[in-house]
Scaffold this active site. Structure first.
Site: not given
Ligand SMILES: Cc1cc2nc3c(=O)[nH]c(=O)nc-3n(C[C@H](O)[C@H](O)[C@H](O)COP(=O)(O)OP(=O)(O)OC[C@H]3O[C@@H](n4cnc5c(N)ncnc54)[C@H](O)[C@@H]3O)c2cc1C
Length: 547
Positions: A471
């Protein structure tokens, strides 16, 4: 010379927030949107089967990063899974749907200086996102993109766990996302019709047919281009070291996640000037908060051996795997339809805490996540996490090379309060697992093991086995103080036409899992960008501060 492709909005990262933004912003057919993602498509069936989570921290669709040695955890280096696939974290997470505590968002206003982000302000966005299969009331709605349901076939051991927690003194709560967060119960999960409801399947897929939305797989965005104080586009790494550009005529929106976003800002010369110079990155804009303020939940856990096959550990045997597959394909039920963490809850270690400070997740097996011990016989795991850590860490660059892994330092337990509360949470978890209701299911505690009782031994156990709860947040925090990276309208301080919209903007980590809150941020962020969610006059305030 070929002209540079130009879009109104260039969104970097197709994760939980990025997919929501792409869907909402492309609702206006007059606006051209491009979504850039470094990870591949979510084609593999494991992404869509709820139990596929068992494979997701073991190297699939991840950037493969680790933390730097953790000073306050005996120097341990922890695996740090961050998603690299369409849908981001929502495609690989454990599908637990929790929103945090109402007080978390109110603290974003009162403590972090983010008017417009209080609980009453964000609740409509949680509801707009949701297609809840059970709850329709002041807190829930249906008809939104994101499928939310309750586990369809809880195991008897899960029900016994709920009874055991009540025996221990934690009341049953049918809905952690409703009137009260406190209690023990079934989690709601981002699952619809026995399939994972990720941001990619819920938001992106229905919008893919729109002519004004382009979803572009890229090897990586390597730089945000800043010209005369304005973000004008992005640079992409191509074959053989070549570079190409995409132009934004309205805005660049950074949604690369709580590690990816501060990493890319720093690679683009936006961050603490001293650090950037130390790794050879030319400074475009000195902004000290970028990559600071990293907050994360740390999991401790109890693993018990079961008296029989009460969990899903036995399903690694081929005959059972085949039977589970048949059950799933024919009826949409059985082990494959389980998210593996179906029950849990929120309770108090520090009795003076404003709201629950410990979260429990009951794992229906052992070794579900990478690095967690797997028992020979069937086991059951209870994770306990302290929810409002006081420690703050950072994300920094190891070098100016965009391909280099970042230096991720959650700085777990830098504040001794975090350790004290976390260990109390672990003690609570052990007590729950010893209650009468679970005795028919549990043979013995195997980890930490009955001999581990002293503070010193428990601390050593925690150092050796703890893991991230996945998280990370706060690394581009929203606010108006000197360490804020974005204003409450998500505009990056001091650069025009650049916003950050993902988990990194949370000024204070919410008291729960972070996917639903990040989807909410995507929904509200889209409205702010479209001018549909006027905020109290903070952008003026922010401009005054920056000027
Ligand atoms: C293993 C795991 C289990 C989890 N379990 C839960 C759960 O059960 N319930 C819950 O609520 N939360 C859970 N979480 C947390 C939740 O999924 C995350 O907080 C949320 O997905 C974050 O979203 P985001 O949009 O901030 O980033 P992300 O969803 O991480 O998206 C960022 C995206 O940007 C892309 N990216 C990064 N840098 C670049 C670049 N330079 N160029 C192009 N693309 C790029 C990445 O590849 C990624 O696809 C979990 C997370 C993980 C990793």
């Amino acid at each position: 010379m070929p002209s540079t492709p130009t879009y109104a909005y260039v969104i970097i990262g197709a994760g939980s927030a990025g997919c929501v933004l792409a869907h909402r912003l492309s609702e206006d057919p007059s606006v051209r949107v491009v979504l850039l993602e470094a990870g591949g498509r979510d084609r593999h069936p494991l992404f869509h089967m709820p139990a596929g989570f068992a494979r997701m921290t073991k190297g699939i669709a991840s950037w493969g990063w680790s933390t730097v040695p953790q000073k306050h955890l005996g120097g341990r280096v922890l695996r740090y899974t961050q998603a690299k696939v369409l849908g981001g974290g929502s495609s690989i997470n454990a599908q637990i749907y929790t929103r945090g505590n109402a007080g978390d968002y109110d603290a974003w206003v009162s403590e972090a200086g983010c008017p417009g982000w209080g609980y009453a302000d964000v609740l409509p966005y949680f509801k707009r996102a949701e297609d809840n299969q059970r709850f329709i009331n002041a807190y829930h709605d249906y008809g939104g993109p994101l499928g939310v349901s309750v586990p369809i076939n809880p195991l008897p051991i899960s029900e016994a766990f709920l009874r055991a927690a009540q025996e221990y003194g934690i009341p049953y709560n049918p809905d952690f996302n409703g009137e009260k967060q406190d209690g023990i119960g079934h989690y709601q999960v981002t699952v619809r019709n026995a399939r994972r409801s990720s941001a990619a399947t819920a938001y992106l897929r229905p919008a893919m047919g729109r002519k004004n939305l382009t979803v572009l797989p890229v090897s990586a965005v390597t730089r945000i281009v800043i010209e005369k104080g304005r973000a004008t586009g992005v640079e992409l790494a191509g074959q053989g070291g070549s570079l190409s550009r995409i132009q934004a005529d309205r805005e660049v929106i950074l949604s690369a996640g709580a590690i990816g976003s501060p990493r890319l800002l720093q690679l683009s010369g936006i961050g603490p000037a001293d650090h950037l110079r130390s790794v050879g990155v030319e400074v475009a804009h000195d902004l000290s908060g970028v990559g600071s303020n990293l907050q994360d939940h740390l999991d401790l856990y109890v693993i018990c051996e079961c008296t029989g096959d009460h969990t899903y550990d036995g399903y690694t045997r081929l005959d059972r795997t085949i039977w589970a597959g048949v059950q799933y394909l024919a009826f949409g039920r059985g082990p494959v339809a389980s998210t593996l963490f179906e029950t849990g809850g929120f309770w108090y270690a520090d009795k003076s805490a404003r709201s629950p400070d410990i979260q429990f997740h009951l794992g229906l097996g052992s070794g579900i996540e990478a690095g967690v011990a797997r028992l020979k016989n069937a086991g059951v795991t209870l994770n306990t996490a302290f929810l409002r850590p006081r420690s703050r860490g950072s994300v920094r660059l190891a070098s100016a090379d965009p391909a280099a892994a970042p230096l991720i330092d959650p700085n777990y337990w830098a504040d001794p309060y975090d350790r004290a509360v976390a260990l109390d949470g672990l003690r609570m978890g052990r007590e729950i697992m010893r209650q009468k209701a679970l005795q028919p299911f549990i043979l013995a505690e195997r980890l930490p093991g009955p001999a581990v009782t002293s503070e010193e031994d428990l601390t050593r156990f925690a150092h050796e086995t703890c893991k991230t709860d996945h998280h990370p947040t706060g690394t581009c925090k929203m606010g108006t103080d000197a360490m804020a990276v974005v204003a409450p309208d998500l505009k990056l301080r001091g650069i025009e036409a650049l916003r950050v919209c993902d988990a990194s903007i949370m000024p204070l980590l919410v008291s729960s899992n972070t996917n639903a809150p990040t989807i909410m941020i995507g929904e509200k962020g889209a409205d702010i960008i479209r001018g549909r969610a006027p905020l109290p006059a903070v952008s003026n305030l922010h401009q005054r501060e920056v000027a």
